[in-house]
Design a protein around this motif. Structure first.
Motif, PDB file in Angstrom:
ATOM      1  N   PRO A 165       0.819  -1.211   0.000  1.00 29.41           N
ATOM      2  CA  PRO A 165       0.000   0.000   0.000  1.00 29.41           C
ATOM      3  C   PRO A 165       0.851   1.258   0.000  1.00 29.41           C
ATOM      4  O   PRO A 165       1.937   1.293   0.591  1.00 29.41           O
ATOM      5  CB  PRO A 165      -0.815  -0.129   1.299  1.00 29.41           C
ATOM      6  N   ASP A 166       0.370   2.265  -0.677  1.00 30.93           N
ATOM      7  CA  ASP A 166       1.067   3.555  -0.708  1.00 30.93           C
ATOM      8  C   ASP A 166       0.579   4.423   0.439  1.00 30.93           C
ATOM      9  O   ASP A 166      -0.628   4.630   0.599  1.00 30.93           O
ATOM     10  CB  ASP A 166       0.820   4.275  -2.039  1.00 30.93           C
ATOM     11  N   ARG A 167       1.499   4.924   1.193  1.00 35.70           N
ATOM     12  CA  ARG A 167       1.139   5.808   2.297  1.00 35.70           C
ATOM     13  C   ARG A 167       1.004   7.230   1.771  1.00 35.70           C
ATOM     14  O   ARG A 167       1.940   7.774   1.173  1.00 35.70           O
ATOM     15  CB  ARG A 167       2.187   5.750   3.401  1.00 35.70           C
ATOM     16  N   LEU A 168      -0.137   7.817   1.992  1.00 39.13           N
ATOM     17  CA  LEU A 168      -0.380   9.177   1.510  1.00 39.13           C
ATOM     18  C   LEU A 168      -0.067  10.207   2.589  1.00 39.13           C
ATOM     19  O   LEU A 168      -0.259   9.957   3.779  1.00 39.13           O
ATOM     20  CB  LEU A 168      -1.840   9.327   1.080  1.00 39.13           C
ATOM     21  N   TRP A 169       0.425  11.354   2.152  1.00 39.84           N
ATOM     22  CA  TRP A 169       0.718  12.495   3.029  1.00 39.84           C
ATOM     23  C   TRP A 169       1.516  12.093   4.263  1.00 39.84           C
ATOM     24  O   TRP A 169       1.052  12.227   5.407  1.00 39.84           O
ATOM     25  CB  TRP A 169      -0.581  13.179   3.462  1.00 39.84           C
ATOM     26  N   PRO A 170       2.702  11.570   4.088  1.00 45.99           N
ATOM     27  CA  PRO A 170       3.502  11.118   5.240  1.00 45.99           C
ATOM     28  C   PRO A 170       3.837  12.233   6.222  1.00 45.99           C
ATOM     29  O   PRO A 170       4.125  11.961   7.387  1.00 45.99           O
ATOM     30  CB  PRO A 170       4.764  10.536   4.584  1.00 45.99           C
ATOM     31  N   GLY A 171       3.796  13.491   5.738  1.00 48.11           N
ATOM     32  CA  GLY A 171       4.109  14.602   6.635  1.00 48.11           C
ATOM     33  C   GLY A 171       2.930  15.114   7.421  1.00 48.11           C
ATOM     34  O   GLY A 171       3.059  16.056   8.216  1.00 48.11           O
ATOM     35  N   LEU A 172       1.746  14.497   7.233  1.00 49.61           N
ATOM     36  CA  LEU A 172       0.538  14.948   7.924  1.00 49.61           C
ATOM     37  C   LEU A 172       0.646  14.661   9.412  1.00 49.61           C
ATOM     38  O   LEU A 172       0.993  13.568   9.828  1.00 49.61           O
ATOM     39  CB  LEU A 172      -0.682  14.232   7.346  1.00 49.61           C
ATOM     40  N   THR A 173       0.355  15.670  10.223  1.00 52.34           N
ATOM     41  CA  THR A 173       0.422  15.490  11.669  1.00 52.34           C
ATOM     42  C   THR A 173      -0.688  14.568  12.136  1.00 52.34           C
ATOM     43  O   THR A 173      -1.865  14.831  11.866  1.00 52.34           O
ATOM     44  CB  THR A 173       0.275  16.844  12.394  1.00 52.34           C
ATOM     45  N   PRO A 174      -0.375  13.465  12.805  1.00 51.97           N
ATOM     46  CA  PRO A 174      -1.415  12.522  13.255  1.00 51.97           C
ATOM     47  C   PRO A 174      -2.373  13.184  14.239  1.00 51.97           C
ATOM     48  O   PRO A 174      -1.967  13.985  15.085  1.00 51.97           O
ATOM     49  CB  PRO A 174      -0.612  11.409  13.930  1.00 51.97           C
ATOM     50  N   ALA A 175      -3.640  12.847  14.118  1.00 56.06           N
ATOM     51  CA  ALA A 175      -4.637  13.363  15.047  1.00 56.06           C
ATOM     52  C   ALA A 175      -4.476  12.687  16.402  1.00 56.06           C
ATOM     53  O   ALA A 175      -4.183  11.498  16.486  1.00 56.06           O
ATOM     54  CB  ALA A 175      -6.041  13.122  14.506  1.00 56.06           C
TER      55      ALA A 175
END
Length: 246
Positions: A44-54
């Motif tokens: 699977p491709d991980r999208l937006w790896p720089g997104l801050t986790p909620a």
């Protein structure tokens, strides 16, 4: 005694050598055939790896809802002795804001029909209660439903007994088309606005939270959309016949 793992490997190597010798002597007859190229596994491709986790949920959907039902006793600690009508009346009394003046007040008024016979009793919104051990403690728990207005909603509730007190461990309402009990789960089917599909929600007992948790929420195809009528709210639930009643 079956051969050990090293012995089985040696036998397999010997068998492979004999097979190769036989194939060379007889040509290609009976030889192994290639099945073609093997598809490459794709991760699977991980999208937006720089997104801050909620760190917290945006919406409260009531994953864990438990509460002691006030005003309802459990004679002898036996949930079979609890009156389902009394349980629904206790909920209405505890939540006057939900069942006060307005559309849901109709549900509260219809409760007066419960216990009456004949045509008058059919107006009672409380459905038959079903009993099964959903918590795994060896004792029956109670699953009951009652119709709510407006929208022809059906409320589904699950109760258990703790320290001789009645405790609600699951609460949900929707335009229900079917309810099933399976293992330690309650499965609720509801019509979808997409023709030929329905929603299926599964609530399963969780020992750590000591509550029924929403473990599956999915939309599934149930038929040919060209033949399926437009979904509509169903006024009644259809409990599984496998559940034991009393």
């Amino acid at each position: 005694m079956p051969p050990s793992r090293p012995t089985r490997v040696a036998l397999a190597v010997a068998a492979a050598a004999l097979l190769a010798s036989a194939t060379a002597a007889c040509g290609d007859a009976g030889g192994l055939q290639g099945a073609g190229a093997t598809p490459t596994a794709i991760s699977p491709d991980r999208l937006w790896p720089g997104l801050t986790p909620a760190s917290s949920p945006a919406f409260a959907i009531g994953e864990v809802e438990t509460e002691v039902v006030k005003g309802v006793t459990v004679p002898g600690g036996d949930i079979h002795e609890v009156d389902p009508v009394a349980v629904v009346r206790a909920e209405i009394a505890a939540k006057p804001g939900d069942y006060g003046p307005g559309a849901y007040e109709v549900t509260a008024r219809r409760m007066s029909a419960c216990g009456k016979g004949g045509e008058a009793g059919r107006a009672c919104p409380v459905l038959k209660a079903y009993y099964r051990d959903l918590t795994g403690d060896g004792r029956d728990d109670m699953t009951l439903g009652f119709r709510q207005l407006p929208g022809n909603l059906t409320a589904v509730r699950v109760y258990t007994v703790r320290d001789h007190r009645l405790v609600q461990i699951m609460a949900y309402e929707d335009a229900v088309s079917g309810v099933e009990l399976a293992g330690h789960s309650v499965i609720i089917r509801a019509p979808s606005e997409v023709a030929g599909y329905e929603y299926r929600l599964q609530w399963t007992w969780d020992q750590q939270q000591r509550a029924m948790l929403l473990t599956h929420d999915e939309m599934l195809r149930i038929g040919d959309p060209r033949r399926s009528p437009a979904p509509h709210a169903s006024p009644s639930a259809s409990p599984s016949a496998s559940a034991s009643g009393r």
